[in-house]
Design an enzyme around this catalytic site. Structure first.
Site, PDB file in Angstrom:
ATOM      1  N   HIS A 115       0.850  -1.187   0.000  1.00 42.84           N
ATOM      2  CA  HIS A 115       0.000   0.000   0.000  1.00 42.84           C
ATOM      3  C   HIS A 115       0.884   1.234   0.000  1.00 42.84           C
ATOM      4  O   HIS A 115       1.958   1.243   0.610  1.00 42.84           O
ATOM      5  CB  HIS A 115      -0.878   0.001   1.257  1.00 42.84           C
ATOM      6  CG  HIS A 115      -1.422   1.356   1.616  1.00 42.84           C
ATOM      7  ND1 HIS A 115      -0.884   2.129   2.625  1.00 42.84           N
ATOM      8  CD2 HIS A 115      -2.444   2.086   1.092  1.00 42.84           C
ATOM      9  CE1 HIS A 115      -1.555   3.264   2.715  1.00 42.84           C
ATOM     10  NE2 HIS A 115      -2.498   3.263   1.799  1.00 42.84           N
ATOM     11  N   ARG A 119      -0.486  12.637  -0.370  1.00 44.13           N
ATOM     12  CA  ARG A 119      -1.636  13.529  -0.510  1.00 44.13           C
ATOM     13  C   ARG A 119      -1.311  14.922   0.036  1.00 44.13           C
ATOM     14  O   ARG A 119      -0.410  15.103   0.862  1.00 44.13           O
ATOM     15  CB  ARG A 119      -2.843  12.959   0.239  1.00 44.13           C
ATOM     16  CG  ARG A 119      -2.582  12.749   1.722  1.00 44.13           C
ATOM     17  CD  ARG A 119      -3.662  11.918   2.396  1.00 44.13           C
ATOM     18  NE  ARG A 119      -3.374  11.746   3.815  1.00 44.13           N
ATOM     19  CZ  ARG A 119      -2.617  10.781   4.312  1.00 44.13           C
ATOM     20  NH1 ARG A 119      -2.060   9.889   3.505  1.00 44.13           N
ATOM     21  NH2 ARG A 119      -2.406  10.692   5.612  1.00 44.13           N
TER      22      ARG A 119
END
Length: 312
Positions: A115, A119
């Site tokens: 993963h 952001r």
């Protein structure tokens, strides 16, 4: 404190779209090298409230059973209190959030699930300066851990952190261990990596450079693992254990993951929010593993926080 301009936000957007494209290209190469033909399908979407994204999903591949590499850049007219519990000062403000988030579920149990997420969040409370921060990280969830892989994964994380401070790896490695923890199971989700949020302790440019280093670092860390294990044989029992352990991944993402909860609380696109879930997973009632088995050692050793750079 320097605040991001529209030009800064556009630069972040361009990096994220390029990162998404590069990750998909390199992972498709792994799929093709393993004899597969599956590709990342592109799904561009718009959000009625403003903004949108580009979802890229590969399913039922020979090497990658399911992979989602998602870009989004959304506008929020009014942040709900449920999504601002850690930052009550921005409740009700308009905001924008942009990022790339991915989860890759390989078919071979010897290749870990991985993963990554990077952001930027910018809120504009009325009558006050903008509030902004970067977040992200990457982590590894093996089923049949390979010590050399784990050490190399953490060495890559350590090395990319070094230019930003001697203590950055240790802090963000610890944050990862703390965050990816299933309290109800008393176990880690995997062997960790890096995690950071609310990052604005440096100037904007330095924070952006760190976010880029983490995003690029994911590819550098994961590709050697695919190369090493892509052709490794596995048994049906190992496949069943992989599906059982994927159930834990689902539990974390639905119960604890901030990104999932934020997306649901802000009216996000459900298909994109839940793309991290595997197509296949399993749950069993109190399964038993042999005392000295790899399956038992996973939970008794590898799913405990360790100093992987010095332990292995």
């Amino acid at each position: 404190m320097q605040h991001p301009t529209s030009v800064d936000i556009q630069r972040v957007r361009e990096f994220l779209l390029d990162l998404q494209a590069r990750i998909c290209e390199r992972l498709e190469q792994q799929e093709q090298a393993g004899g597969g033909t599956a590709r990342f399908e592109i799904d561009d979407w718009q959000r009625p409230e403003g903004g949108g994204g580009r979802s890229r999903v590969l399913q039922n591949g020979t090497v990658i059973e399911k992979g989602g590499v998602m870009f989004s850049h959304i506008n929020i007219s009014k942040l709900p209190e449920s999504a601002t519990a850690r930052h009550p000062e921005i409740a009700g403000a308009k905001a924008q959030a942009l990022g790339v988030s991915l989860v890759i579920h390989p078919k071979n149990p010897h290749i870990p699930t991985s993963h990554a997420n990077v952001r930027l969040f910018v809120a504009e409370p009325e009558g006050r300066d903008p509030v902004w921060w970067f977040g992200g990280g990457y982590d590894l969830t093996p089923f049949y851990p390979d010590d050399a892989d784990i050490k190399a994964w953490h060495q890559a994380a350590h090395d990319l952190c070094q230019p930003f401070g001697e203590d950055v790896y240790a802090k963000h490695k610890q944050w990862c261990d703390d965050y990816f923890y299933l309290k109800h199971r008393d176990e880690q989700r995997g062997v960790g990596g890096l995690f950071f949020d609310d990052l604005n302790c440096w100037d904007f440019e330095t924070c952006f450079e760190y976010m880029q280093a983490v995003g690029n670092g994911y590819l550098n860390a994961i590709l050697p693992i695919f190369e090493k294990h892509r052709e490794q044989p596995y048994s049906e029992a190992q496949r069943e254990f992989q599906l059982y352990r994927r159930g834990r991944y689902v539990e974390f993402n639905l119960v604890y993951d901030r990104g999932t909860l934020f997306g649901l609380q802000t009216g996000g696109r459900i298909e994109s929010i839940l793309v991290s879930l595997p197509n296949l997973a399993a749950w069993s009632y109190r399964p038993e593993w042999e005392q000295d088995s790899p399956e038992r050692r996973l939970t008794e050793y590898y799913l405990k926080p360790q100093d992987w750079l010095n332990e292995l």
